[in-house]
Scaffold this motif. Structure first.
Motif, PDB file in Angstrom:
ATOM      1  N   GLY A   4     -19.312 -11.358  54.298  1.00 42.99           N
ATOM      2  CA  GLY A   4     -18.400 -12.142  53.478  1.00 42.99           C
ATOM      3  C   GLY A   4     -17.052 -12.393  54.134  1.00 42.99           C
ATOM      4  N   LEU A   5     -16.716 -11.663  55.199  1.00 45.88           N
ATOM      5  CA  LEU A   5     -15.428 -11.814  55.880  1.00 45.88           C
ATOM      6  C   LEU A   5     -15.574 -12.750  57.071  1.00 45.88           C
ATOM      7  CD1 LEU A   5     -13.890  -8.232  56.083  1.00 45.88           C
ATOM      8  CD2 LEU A   5     -13.095 -10.130  54.704  1.00 45.88           C
ATOM      9  N   SER A   6     -14.644 -13.662  57.192  1.00 45.33           N
ATOM     10  CA  SER A   6     -14.640 -14.496  58.395  1.00 45.33           C
ATOM     11  C   SER A   6     -14.071 -13.666  59.546  1.00 45.33           C
ATOM     12  CB  SER A   6     -13.779 -15.742  58.166  1.00 45.33           C
ATOM     13  OG  SER A   6     -12.402 -15.373  58.102  1.00 45.33           O
ATOM     14  N   ALA A   7     -14.299 -14.129  60.748  1.00 45.83           N
ATOM     15  CA  ALA A   7     -13.784 -13.420  61.926  1.00 45.83           C
ATOM     16  C   ALA A   7     -12.261 -13.300  61.861  1.00 45.83           C
ATOM     17  CB  ALA A   7     -14.215 -14.133  63.200  1.00 45.83           C
ATOM     18  N   TYR A   8     -11.605 -14.350  61.394  1.00 45.04           N
ATOM     19  CA  TYR A   8     -10.141 -14.339  61.292  1.00 45.04           C
ATOM     20  C   TYR A   8      -9.679 -13.264  60.314  1.00 45.04           C
ATOM     21  CZ  TYR A   8      -5.417 -15.724  60.081  1.00 45.04           C
ATOM     22  OH  TYR A   8      -4.060 -15.721  59.828  1.00 45.04           O
ATOM     23  N   HIS A   9     -10.290 -13.205  59.141  1.00 46.27           N
ATOM     24  CA  HIS A   9      -9.904 -12.209  58.137  1.00 46.27           C
ATOM     25  C   HIS A   9     -10.204 -10.792  58.625  1.00 46.27           C
ATOM     26  CE1 HIS A   9      -9.950 -15.785  55.476  1.00 46.27           C
ATOM     27  NE2 HIS A   9      -8.847 -15.179  55.028  1.00 46.27           N
ATOM     28  N   TYR A  10     -11.300 -10.643  59.352  1.00 44.27           N
ATOM     29  CA  TYR A  10     -11.637  -9.328  59.914  1.00 44.27           C
ATOM     30  C   TYR A  10     -10.547  -8.875  60.888  1.00 44.27           C
ATOM     31  CZ  TYR A  10     -13.946  -5.727  62.629  1.00 44.27           C
ATOM     32  OH  TYR A  10     -14.239  -4.552  63.279  1.00 44.27           O
ATOM     33  N   LEU A  11     -10.103  -9.788  61.771  1.00 45.45           N
ATOM     34  CA  LEU A  11      -9.052  -9.450  62.736  1.00 45.45           C
ATOM     35  C   LEU A  11      -7.724  -9.161  62.034  1.00 45.45           C
ATOM     36  CD1 LEU A  11      -9.833 -11.938  65.636  1.00 45.45           C
ATOM     37  CD2 LEU A  11     -10.185  -9.467  65.604  1.00 45.45           C
ATOM     38  N   CYS A  12      -7.408  -9.912  60.985  1.00 45.69           N
ATOM     39  CA  CYS A  12      -6.183  -9.642  60.227  1.00 45.69           C
ATOM     40  C   CYS A  12      -6.228  -8.250  59.597  1.00 45.69           C
ATOM     41  CB  CYS A  12      -5.972 -10.709  59.152  1.00 45.69           C
ATOM     42  SG  CYS A  12      -5.452 -12.310  59.805  1.00 45.69           S
ATOM     43  N   ASP A  13      -7.380  -7.910  59.034  1.00 41.81           N
ATOM     44  CA  ASP A  13      -7.538  -6.590  58.430  1.00 41.81           C
ATOM     45  C   ASP A  13      -7.426  -5.491  59.480  1.00 41.81           C
ATOM     46  OD1 ASP A  13      -8.204  -4.783  56.198  1.00 41.81           O
ATOM     47  OD2 ASP A  13     -10.069  -4.472  57.359  1.00 41.81           O
ATOM     48  N   LEU A  14      -8.050  -5.696  60.625  1.00 39.41           N
ATOM     49  CA  LEU A  14      -7.985  -4.723  61.720  1.00 39.41           C
ATOM     50  C   LEU A  14      -6.546  -4.549  62.188  1.00 39.41           C
ATOM     51  CD1 LEU A  14      -9.554  -2.902  63.677  1.00 39.41           C
ATOM     52  CD2 LEU A  14      -9.801  -4.893  65.167  1.00 39.41           C
ATOM     53  N   ASP A  15      -5.802  -5.643  62.323  1.00 35.15           N
ATOM     54  CA  ASP A  15      -4.407  -5.579  62.737  1.00 35.15           C
ATOM     55  C   ASP A  15      -3.576  -4.797  61.715  1.00 35.15           C
ATOM     56  OD1 ASP A  15      -2.099  -6.398  64.402  1.00 35.15           O
ATOM     57  OD2 ASP A  15      -1.548  -7.516  62.585  1.00 35.15           O
ATOM     58  N   ARG A  16      -3.779  -5.071  60.426  1.00 36.88           N
ATOM     59  CA  ARG A  16      -3.048  -4.377  59.373  1.00 36.88           C
ATOM     60  C   ARG A  16      -3.308  -2.867  59.435  1.00 36.88           C
ATOM     61  NH1 ARG A  16      -4.582  -2.172  55.166  1.00 36.88           N
ATOM     62  NH2 ARG A  16      -6.633  -3.130  55.144  1.00 36.88           N
ATOM     63  N   ARG A  17      -4.568  -2.467  59.630  1.00 38.79           N
ATOM     64  CA  ARG A  17      -4.902  -1.044  59.697  1.00 38.79           C
ATOM     65  C   ARG A  17      -4.298  -0.393  60.938  1.00 38.79           C
ATOM     66  NH1 ARG A  17     -10.876  -0.489  59.613  1.00 38.79           N
ATOM     67  NH2 ARG A  17     -10.937  -2.689  60.113  1.00 38.79           N
ATOM     68  N   CYS A  18      -4.312  -1.092  62.045  1.00 37.42           N
ATOM     69  CA  CYS A  18      -3.708  -0.535  63.272  1.00 37.42           C
ATOM     70  C   CYS A  18      -2.205  -0.364  63.110  1.00 37.42           C
ATOM     71  CB  CYS A  18      -4.011  -1.435  64.468  1.00 37.42           C
ATOM     72  SG  CYS A  18      -5.723  -1.381  65.015  1.00 37.42           S
ATOM     73  N   GLN A  19      -1.543  -1.364  62.531  1.00 40.55           N
ATOM     74  CA  GLN A  19      -0.100  -1.290  62.323  1.00 40.55           C
ATOM     75  C   GLN A  19       0.279  -0.131  61.401  1.00 40.55           C
ATOM     76  OE1 GLN A  19       2.261  -2.924  63.879  1.00 40.55           O
ATOM     77  NE2 GLN A  19       0.856  -4.229  65.017  1.00 40.55           N
ATOM     78  N   SER A  20      -0.567   0.156  60.416  1.00 43.17           N
ATOM     79  CA  SER A  20      -0.256   1.244  59.485  1.00 43.17           C
ATOM     80  C   SER A  20      -0.346   2.611  60.159  1.00 43.17           C
ATOM     81  CB  SER A  20      -1.188   1.193  58.268  1.00 43.17           C
ATOM     82  OG  SER A  20      -2.506   1.562  58.632  1.00 43.17           O
ATOM     83  N   ARG A  21      -1.052   2.697  61.259  1.00 44.59           N
ATOM     84  CA  ARG A  21      -1.200   3.975  61.975  1.00 44.59           C
ATOM     85  C   ARG A  21      -0.291   4.075  63.194  1.00 44.59           C
ATOM     86  NH1 ARG A  21      -6.383   2.848  60.069  1.00 44.59           N
ATOM     87  NH2 ARG A  21      -7.311   4.562  58.901  1.00 44.59           N
ATOM     88  N   ASN A  22       0.537   3.076  63.428  1.00 44.23           N
ATOM     89  CA  ASN A  22       1.433   3.041  64.581  1.00 44.23           C
ATOM     90  C   ASN A  22       2.461   4.163  64.459  1.00 44.23           C
ATOM     91  OD1 ASN A  22       3.108   2.449  66.676  1.00 44.23           O
ATOM     92  ND2 ASN A  22       3.580   0.364  66.025  1.00 44.23           N
ATOM     93  N   VAL A  23       2.505   5.039  65.464  1.00 49.92           N
ATOM     94  CA  VAL A  23       3.457   6.157  65.431  1.00 49.92           C
ATOM     95  C   VAL A  23       4.765   5.810  66.117  1.00 49.92           C
ATOM     96  CG1 VAL A  23       1.696   7.924  65.280  1.00 49.92           C
ATOM     97  CG2 VAL A  23       2.461   7.169  67.529  1.00 49.92           C
ATOM     98  N   GLY A  24       4.858   4.657  66.754  1.00 45.58           N
ATOM     99  CA  GLY A  24       6.101   4.239  67.383  1.00 45.58           C
ATOM    100  C   GLY A  24       6.266   4.798  68.782  1.00 45.58           C
TER     101      GLY A  24
END
Length: 179
Positions: A4-24
């Protein structure tokens, strides 16, 4: 990937999850007079250099000799499509060739007109010193090293000279690698 997810939405979701785990990134050394740099050995010298002068650290790749170059110019290396001169820094400073090993490290150093790689004997990683660790640079700045070491630190029975790589790459002799 969910059908149900387009490739674009999948990448956006992946980016959001990676950013939330960014320790700086690591914080700068706090306190007045704190100094942080990369520790390494060249011959018998324990040295430090500023992170501002070092682009990256790599193992020694295959080099292509440059006809007519000084002996301390080991050749050119292809680093991700960029040709960099590789310098035997110990030979340049001491007149003694570095014993090459399979796990040899080189520092990629910023210089006007393009980066340059310099060989080191051993890599120790990050070192942090306060003003209380200041030492006399003459303790480690013997011979040709003295021109490049204006500061030193002492800790745990070792004296570390702060080797100015930016001064090295501005030295006329270093910039004229052709014999």
């Amino acid at each position: 990937m969910d059908a149900g997810l387009s490739a674009y939405h999948y990448l956006c979701d992946l980016d959001r999850r990676c950013q939330s785990r960014n320790v700086g990134l690591p914080q700068h050394v706090s306190g007045e007079g704190g100094w942080r740099g990369l520790g390494y050995r060249l011959g018998a010298h324990q040295l430090l250099s500023s992170y501002d002068d070092i682009v990256e650290i790599l193992t020694l790749p295959e080099t292509t000799p440059v006809p007519g170059g000084h002996a301390w110019l080991l050749g050119l290396a292809n680093i991700r499509g960029n040709l960099l001169p590789v310098i035997d820094l110990k030979l340049f400073l001491e007149g003694e060739r570095t014993v090459l090993r399979e796990d040899q490290r080189m520092l990629i150093v910023r210089q006007p007109g393009g980066d340059v790689a310099v060989l080191i004997d051993a890599l120790f990683g990050q070192r942090i010193f306060d003003d209380q660790h200041a030492a006399d640079p003459a303790q480690v700045g013997d011979g040709r090293y003295g021109h490049f070491i204006q500061r030193a630190f002492h800790a745990d029975g070792e004296t570390w000279g702060v080797f100015d790589l930016s001064r090295l790459v501005r030295t006329p002799e270093f910039r004229q690698a052709a014999a």
